[in-house]
Design a protein around this motif. Structure first.
Motif, PDB file in Angstrom:
ATOM      1  N   THR A  77       0.865  -1.192   0.000  1.00  0.00           N
ATOM      2  CA  THR A  77       0.000   0.000   0.000  1.00  0.00           C
ATOM      3  C   THR A  77       0.897   1.235   0.000  1.00  0.00           C
ATOM      4  OG1 THR A  77      -1.588  -1.264   1.325  1.00  0.00           O
ATOM      5  CG2 THR A  77      -2.026   1.064   1.075  1.00  0.00           C
ATOM      6  N   VAL A  78       1.582   1.423  -1.115  1.00  0.00           N
ATOM      7  CA  VAL A  78       2.559   2.508  -1.245  1.00  0.00           C
ATOM      8  C   VAL A  78       2.040   3.541  -2.236  1.00  0.00           C
ATOM      9  CG1 VAL A  78       4.895   3.119  -1.988  1.00  0.00           C
ATOM     10  CG2 VAL A  78       4.504   1.003  -0.680  1.00  0.00           C
ATOM     11  N   THR A  79       2.030   4.785  -1.811  1.00  0.00           N
ATOM     12  CA  THR A  79       1.677   5.907  -2.685  1.00  0.00           C
ATOM     13  C   THR A  79       2.943   6.691  -2.994  1.00  0.00           C
ATOM     14  OG1 THR A  79      -0.553   6.114  -1.770  1.00  0.00           O
ATOM     15  CG2 THR A  79       0.345   8.045  -2.906  1.00  0.00           C
ATOM     16  N   LEU A  80       3.259   6.831  -4.265  1.00  0.00           N
ATOM     17  CA  LEU A  80       4.385   7.662  -4.694  1.00  0.00           C
ATOM     18  C   LEU A  80       3.843   9.048  -4.993  1.00  0.00           C
ATOM     19  CD1 LEU A  80       7.435   7.560  -5.386  1.00  0.00           C
ATOM     20  CD2 LEU A  80       6.766   7.133  -7.758  1.00  0.00           C
ATOM     21  N   PHE A  81       4.402  10.072  -4.347  1.00  0.00           N
ATOM     22  CA  PHE A  81       3.898  11.432  -4.590  1.00  0.00           C
ATOM     23  C   PHE A  81       5.041  12.411  -4.664  1.00  0.00           C
ATOM     24  CE2 PHE A  81       4.406  11.556  -0.109  1.00  0.00           C
ATOM     25  CZ  PHE A  81       3.957  12.733   0.492  1.00  0.00           C
ATOM     26  N   GLY A  82       4.808  13.510  -5.385  1.00  0.00           N
ATOM     27  CA  GLY A  82       5.839  14.512  -5.550  1.00  0.00           C
ATOM     28  C   GLY A  82       5.243  15.787  -6.106  1.00  0.00           C
ATOM     29  N   GLU A  83       6.075  16.837  -6.122  1.00  0.00           N
ATOM     30  CA  GLU A  83       5.635  18.146  -6.605  1.00  0.00           C
ATOM     31  C   GLU A  83       6.648  18.693  -7.586  1.00  0.00           C
ATOM     32  OE1 GLU A  83       5.673  22.614  -6.581  1.00  0.00           O
ATOM     33  OE2 GLU A  83       7.173  21.280  -5.673  1.00  0.00           O
ATOM     34  N   SER A  84       6.176  19.411  -8.610  1.00  0.00           N
ATOM     35  CA  SER A  84       7.025  20.016  -9.627  1.00  0.00           C
ATOM     36  C   SER A  84       7.851  18.929 -10.305  1.00  0.00           C
ATOM     37  CB  SER A  84       7.881  21.116  -8.994  1.00  0.00           C
ATOM     38  OG  SER A  84       8.475  21.920  -9.993  1.00  0.00           O
ATOM     39  N   SER A  85       9.188  19.068 -10.364  1.00  0.00           N
ATOM     40  CA  SER A  85       9.969  18.014 -11.015  1.00  0.00           C
ATOM     41  C   SER A  85       9.820  16.686 -10.280  1.00  0.00           C
ATOM     42  CB  SER A  85      11.444  18.414 -11.098  1.00  0.00           C
ATOM     43  OG  SER A  85      11.998  18.613  -9.813  1.00  0.00           O
ATOM     44  N   GLY A  86       9.552  16.740  -8.974  1.00  0.00           N
ATOM     45  CA  GLY A  86       9.265  15.495  -8.256  1.00  0.00           C
ATOM     46  C   GLY A  86       8.008  14.836  -8.771  1.00  0.00           C
ATOM     47  N   ALA A  87       7.004  15.653  -9.127  1.00  0.00           N
ATOM     48  CA  ALA A  87       5.787  15.114  -9.734  1.00  0.00           C
ATOM     49  C   ALA A  87       6.056  14.657 -11.161  1.00  0.00           C
ATOM     50  CB  ALA A  87       4.675  16.157  -9.717  1.00  0.00           C
ATOM     51  N   GLY A  88       6.971  15.367 -11.865  1.00  0.00           N
ATOM     52  CA  GLY A  88       7.374  14.905 -13.192  1.00  0.00           C
ATOM     53  C   GLY A  88       8.033  13.543 -13.117  1.00  0.00           C
ATOM     54  N   ALA A  89       8.825  13.323 -12.061  1.00  0.00           N
ATOM     55  CA  ALA A  89       9.413  12.002 -11.857  1.00  0.00           C
ATOM     56  C   ALA A  89       8.323  10.957 -11.602  1.00  0.00           C
ATOM     57  CB  ALA A  89      10.399  12.049 -10.690  1.00  0.00           C
ATOM     58  N   SER A 114      -4.540   5.424   1.618  1.00  0.00           N
ATOM     59  CA  SER A 114      -5.074   4.222   2.249  1.00  0.00           C
ATOM     60  C   SER A 114      -5.994   3.428   1.327  1.00  0.00           C
ATOM     61  CB  SER A 114      -5.823   4.609   3.521  1.00  0.00           C
ATOM     62  OG  SER A 114      -6.367   3.483   4.157  1.00  0.00           O
ATOM     63  N   LEU A 115      -6.864   4.140   0.571  1.00  0.00           N
ATOM     64  CA  LEU A 115      -7.935   3.474  -0.162  1.00  0.00           C
ATOM     65  C   LEU A 115      -7.814   3.565  -1.683  1.00  0.00           C
ATOM     66  CD1 LEU A 115     -10.950   4.777   1.975  1.00  0.00           C
ATOM     67  CD2 LEU A 115      -9.678   2.630   2.267  1.00  0.00           C
ATOM     68  N   GLY A 116      -6.964   4.467  -2.180  1.00  0.00           N
ATOM     69  CA  GLY A 116      -6.943   4.714  -3.620  1.00  0.00           C
ATOM     70  C   GLY A 116      -8.098   5.581  -4.064  1.00  0.00           C
ATOM     71  N   ASP A 117      -8.746   6.245  -3.111  1.00  0.00           N
ATOM     72  CA  ASP A 117      -9.901   7.111  -3.344  1.00  0.00           C
ATOM     73  C   ASP A 117      -9.816   8.236  -2.321  1.00  0.00           C
ATOM     74  OD1 ASP A 117     -12.585   8.229  -2.910  1.00  0.00           O
ATOM     75  OD2 ASP A 117     -13.351   6.583  -4.117  1.00  0.00           O
ATOM     76  N   PRO A 118      -9.897   9.521  -2.737  1.00  0.00           N
ATOM     77  CA  PRO A 118      -9.686  10.631  -1.803  1.00  0.00           C
ATOM     78  C   PRO A 118     -10.932  11.064  -1.055  1.00  0.00           C
ATOM     79  CG  PRO A 118      -9.931  11.491  -4.011  1.00  0.00           C
ATOM     80  CD  PRO A 118     -10.052   9.995  -4.131  1.00  0.00           C
TER      81      PRO A 118
END
Length: 516
Positions: free
Chosen positions: A200-212, A464-468
């Motif tokens: 149950t891993v969510t990869l998240f980032g912003e700007s170039s981190g989101a581009g990654a 947690s759920l894949g749904d916000p």
């Protein structure tokens, strides 16, 4: 149900969790963390071998094991990068030996907490996981295990020298992305020891981190390493061909006065020389060819087999839930900082349009009322760099997996008076809930705190759920689709809007306009 009542609560763990200096076993050895209020922090843990010497410009190798308990109370060195100001990275040691991971957990005795893995931004050449903005204690206290890490950036991580490889001297592509894969593999192998669930891993980032993140969605070798993704202001389209990347590499070599037959000399130069040459190259390239940056992911036919937007449209991305969005006034930050990374003047925006050169691109300014005046030009720049690539990505991904689109449109009074709006990165203080600079909170303390609680609740529920959508919380955030284009708008009062900025979206059309 209030936001705080609906937020997940961290269960207090026993055993190791009862100590102020808990020790946890990882695959490489034991580490000693530190208790910080409601959470436990472990920092500076190696997830790969130092990429130095012969390993410079090569894929990450496994970290070496250790016998004694390793102290993990402090961040490791940050990746080599330019010093950008009085609050810049000069206050942290820099080193090529920077491939370390940090874990914040609310409960060492837990089993199966959702995991959120953060990729920091910084235009692929600055930034680190040690930035105070990413202090994730409040986010982790909501019942998630938060992982942050450093990866190679700039010339050492995102300059593609692979076309200069010889049989005896190999240079590999997309090294920053390869580091991120190594960090995700470390999470898979170790996160249970910190109370997290590797499934149950969510990869998240912003700007170039989101581009990654959006590039990782179309990386076959990332399959199984994360199960949800969040992309905040992703420059989805800033991924280049190997031919474009080679031109940038040639310019880089010329700056260092190194011939193409002597590229091996790059392994002996001090990191500071590479950083300086790369910084000058970025300024030069961004000024000469507005809308581009010479360090970014590359379609190499290996790690990144296809242009991400094309892969998404074909259904070749990972079919996992995606939460993606932009800020209403992205380009205002680059105007404020006088950064050429994103065109932020009428002249550079016009040069960007002319460089694209297609009839569709040349017709775009007519859709922006008041162009070429600055406000209209900045709207066009925001759309070119962030909003339209994000819409194209969401439209494509929504055909194959649950997709949720947002727009961040909250502006504290001081920024509103200054005319800056909801600029690039403004949502970060609410996602992490850490220390907020005065100019971001002045006059908006109560409303800002409430927004932080709402955003954190949405992000952790999605993790947690894949749904916000937390149970019983309104308004309901609907899935995005190309018929209704329903988008969740974060503001003083959250709302759902169908096809915001629809007139401009239609002016761009559904055909991808790319800077490749």
């Amino acid at each position: 149900m209030s936001v705080d009542e609906a937020a997940p609560r961290a269960r207090r763990g026993g055993g190791a969790g009862a100590s102020d200096r808990p020790v946890v076993a990882t695959a490489q050895g034991r580490v000693r963390g530190v208790r910080e209020g409601e959470v436990f922090a472990f920092r500076g843990i190696p997830y790969a071998a130092p990429p130095v010497g012969d390993l410079r410009f090569r894929s990450p190798r496994p970290a070496t094991a250790w016998d004694d308990v390793r102290d993990a109370a402090e961040f490791g060195p940050i990746a080599p990068q330019p010093v950008l100001g009085p609050s810049g990275p000069q206050h942290r040691p820099m080193s090529e030996d920077c491939l370390t991971v940090n874990v914040i957990t609310p409960d060492l005795g837990a089993v199966g907490l959702p995991v959120m893995v953060w990729i920091h931004g910084g235009a692929y050449y600055v930034g680190s996981s040690a930035d105070p903005l990413y202090d994730g204690a409040r986010l982790a206290a909501r019942g998630v295990v938060l992982v942050t890490f450093n990866y190679r950036i700039g010339a050492l991580g995102y300059l593609d020298l692979s076309s200069f490889s010889t049989g005896d001297d190999v240079f590999e592509s997309n090294l920053g992305q390869r580091d991120q894969l190594a960090a995700l593999a470390w999470v898979r192998d170790n996160i249970r020891s910190f109370g997290g669930d590797p499934d149950t891993v969510t990869l998240f980032g912003e700007s170039s981190g989101a581009g990654a993140v959006t590039t990782m969605l179309t990386t076959p070798s990332a399959q199984g390493l994360f199960q949800r993704a969040i992309a905040q202001s992703s420059p989805v389209g800033s991924v280049y061909t190997s031919q474009t990347a080679r031109v940038s590499a040639e310019r880089f070599l010329r700056r260092l006065e190194i011939g193409q037959d002597a590229v091996h000399r790059l392994r002996r130069l001090p990191p500071a020389a590479l950083v300086e040459a790369c910084t000058r190259l970025i300024v030069e390239s961004s000024s000469r060819e507005p809308g581009t940056i010479p360090v970014a992911p590359v379609v190499d036919g290996d790690l990144v087999p296809e242009y991400p937007l094309t892969a998404m449209a074909r259904g070749d991305a990972l079919h996992i839930p995606l939460l993606i969005g932009t800020n209403r006034d992205e380009s205002m930050l680059f105007r404020l900082l006088r950064s050429p990374i994103v065109p932020n003047s009428s002249a550079t925006v016009q040069r960007m349009v002319e460089r694209l050169g297609t009839p569709e691109a040349l017709a775009l300014p007519a859709g922006y009322r008041g162009y070429p005046h600055l406000r209209a030009a900045l709207r066009l720049s925001t759309d070119a760099a962030f909003r339209m690539p994000t819409i194209w990505a969401a439209s494509a991904h929504s055909r194959f997996a649950p997709t949720y689109m947002y727009e961040f449109d909250f502006t504290p009074p001081l920024l509103r008076v200054a005319g800056l709006g909801a600029m690039h990165g403004a949502e970060l203080v609410h996602v992490f809930g850490g220390a907020v600079p005065y100019f971001l909170r002045a006059g908006a303390t109560a409303s800002g705190r409430r927004l932080t609680a709402r955003i954190q609740q949405r992000w952790t529920t999605f993790a947690s759920l894949g749904d916000p959508n937390p149970l019983g919380v309104q308004p309901v955030w609907p899935r995005y689709d190309v018929e209704s284009r329903r988008t969740f708008v974060f503001s003083g009062k959250d709302r759902v809007v169908s096809d915001p900025h629809g007139e401009l979206r239609r002016a761009w059309g559904d055909e991808i306009i790319a800077f490749r």
